[in-house]
Structures are given as structure tokens and as C-alpha cells.
Motif scaffolding. Structure first.
Motif, PDB file in Angstrom:
ATOM      1  N   UNK A  52       0.820  -1.260   0.122  1.00  0.00           N
ATOM      2  CA  UNK A  52       0.031  -0.108   0.138  1.00  0.00           C
ATOM      3  C   UNK A  52       0.869   1.249  -0.059  1.00  0.00           C
ATOM      4  N   UNK A  53       1.972   1.278   0.893  1.00  0.00           N
ATOM      5  CA  UNK A  53       2.876   2.337   0.840  1.00  0.00           C
ATOM      6  C   UNK A  53       3.428   2.447  -0.504  1.00  0.00           C
ATOM      7  N   UNK A  54       3.899   1.440  -1.277  1.00  0.00           N
ATOM      8  CA  UNK A  54       4.273   1.327  -2.670  1.00  0.00           C
ATOM      9  C   UNK A  54       3.222   2.091  -3.649  1.00  0.00           C
ATOM     10  N   UNK A  55       2.285   1.680  -3.451  1.00  0.00           N
ATOM     11  CA  UNK A  55       1.032   2.279  -4.478  1.00  0.00           C
ATOM     12  C   UNK A  55       0.837   3.748  -4.212  1.00  0.00           C
ATOM     13  N   UNK A  56       1.092   4.107  -3.060  1.00  0.00           N
ATOM     14  CA  UNK A  56       0.741   5.671  -2.489  1.00  0.00           C
ATOM     15  C   UNK A  56       2.212   6.233  -2.947  1.00  0.00           C
ATOM     16  N   UNK A  57       3.390   5.644  -2.775  1.00  0.00           N
ATOM     17  CA  UNK A  57       4.731   6.078  -3.372  1.00  0.00           C
ATOM     18  C   UNK A  57       4.679   6.286  -4.864  1.00  0.00           C
ATOM     19  N   UNK A  58       3.804   5.384  -5.756  1.00  0.00           N
ATOM     20  CA  UNK A  58       3.780   5.631  -7.055  1.00  0.00           C
ATOM     21  C   UNK A  58       2.862   6.610  -7.389  1.00  0.00           C
ATOM     22  N   UNK A  59       1.695   6.705  -6.619  1.00  0.00           N
ATOM     23  CA  UNK A  59       0.768   7.738  -6.884  1.00  0.00           C
ATOM     24  C   UNK A  59       1.288   9.323  -6.686  1.00  0.00           C
ATOM     25  N   UNK A  60       2.455   9.403  -5.683  1.00  0.00           N
ATOM     26  CA  UNK A  60       2.644  10.742  -5.491  1.00  0.00           C
ATOM     27  C   UNK A  60       4.221  10.936  -6.439  1.00  0.00           C
ATOM     28  N   UNK A  61       4.602   9.824  -7.272  1.00  0.00           N
ATOM     29  CA  UNK A  61       5.816   9.871  -7.986  1.00  0.00           C
ATOM     30  C   UNK A  61       7.024  10.160  -6.947  1.00  0.00           C
ATOM     31  N   UNK A  62       7.139   9.232  -5.811  1.00  0.00           N
ATOM     32  CA  UNK A  62       8.293   9.478  -5.159  1.00  0.00           C
ATOM     33  C   UNK A  62       9.086   8.058  -5.519  1.00  0.00           C
ATOM     34  N   UNK A  63       9.996   8.208  -6.210  1.00  0.00           N
ATOM     35  CA  UNK A  63      11.012   7.170  -6.489  1.00  0.00           C
ATOM     36  C   UNK A  63      11.602   6.201  -5.526  1.00  0.00           C
ATOM     37  N   UNK A  64      12.104   7.344  -4.618  1.00  0.00           N
ATOM     38  CA  UNK A  64      12.642   6.578  -3.322  1.00  0.00           C
ATOM     39  C   UNK A  64      11.634   5.909  -2.651  1.00  0.00           C
ATOM     40  N   UNK A  65      10.548   6.322  -2.497  1.00  0.00           N
ATOM     41  CA  UNK A  65       9.606   5.326  -1.776  1.00  0.00           C
ATOM     42  C   UNK A  65       9.139   4.255  -2.728  1.00  0.00           C
ATOM     43  N   UNK A  66       9.112   4.221  -3.810  1.00  0.00           N
ATOM     44  CA  UNK A  66       8.700   3.155  -4.674  1.00  0.00           C
ATOM     45  C   UNK A  66       9.861   2.267  -4.635  1.00  0.00           C
ATOM     46  N   UNK A  67      11.167   2.344  -4.719  1.00  0.00           N
ATOM     47  CA  UNK A  67      12.099   1.660  -4.407  1.00  0.00           C
ATOM     48  C   UNK A  67      12.138   1.030  -3.194  1.00  0.00           C
TER      49      UNK A  67
END
Length: 120
Positions: A52-67
């Protein structure tokens, strides 16, 4: 997961989804962090919180959060039952090995879970 813990975990997930739906991403992440603290000892719930954090990171376009969430989701499946840093919020901006302060309300829920497990 006992009933109190499960209900608290699900309430945090719902609050996160509501906040994300309103594009309040700071509040959404805050609720996911709380869900993370509650789910750390349960591999599937723990990994699901990271996804869910990954999905939210994707939605906010936060590359650090996604990885960071990709690696943490995989690690959650392996390490949840072995060792977790108590109170760690699960965000990519903090070390995945750093124990952190547990908010008092969540600490009380986790204590009641430990008592339930000992009495079983």
C-alpha cells in the motif's frame, strides 16, 4: 492477530484509503505508518502494508518510496516472524533496521496482543 489488533489495523488502512482518496497523502502515509507498526509481526499483513505504501509512493511519483517499498515488501515476507525493529514506521525515509518510539495507543494494543498470546 487478535480482534482488537485486527480491527485497529483495518481502521488505519481505511483511514489511509480515505485520506488518499482526498489526495491528502501526508495523512494517508501517517495512517499507513501506524498500520505498519501494528502489522510488523504478521508477514502477510506486514507485506500488504508495504505494498500500500508502494502504491501511494507511485501515486505521488516518489522514486525513493517506490524502490524502498519494493525491497521492504519482499523482506517483510521473510523477516516478520524472525525479527522486526519495534515501532519502525516502514517508510523509505527511515532505516529498515531502526527501532522507533511506538505511539502510546498502539503500544497498548500491542501489549494486549502479547497478553492474549501468553494466555493461549
Amino acid at each position: 492477530m487478535n480482534n482488537e489488533l485486527k480491527m485497529s489495523y483495518q481502521a488505519e488502512l481505511m483511514a489511509a484509503a480515505d485520506a488518499a482518496h482526498q489526495s491528502d497523502f501526508t495523512t494517508a502515509f501517517s495512517h499507513l505508518e501506524r498500520a505498519h507498526i501494528l502489522s510488523q509481526k504478521f508477514a502477510f499483513a506486514h507485506a500488504a502494508t508495504h505494498l500500500r505504501m508502494l502504491r501511494l509512493g507511485w501515486r505521488t511519483r516518489d522514486a525513493r518510496e517506490i524502490f524502498g517499498q519494493l525491497t521492504r515488501a519482499a523482506a517483510a515476507l521473510v523477516f516478520s516472524r524472525i525479527w522486526v525493529p519495534l515501532g519502525n514506521t516502514g517508510r523509505a525515509s527511515v532505516s529498515p533496521f531502526e527501532p522507533m518510539h511506538v505511539p502510546e495507543d498502539l503500544a497498548n494494543i500491542l501489549k494486549s496482543t502479547k497478553r492474549d498470546n501468553r494466555s493461549s
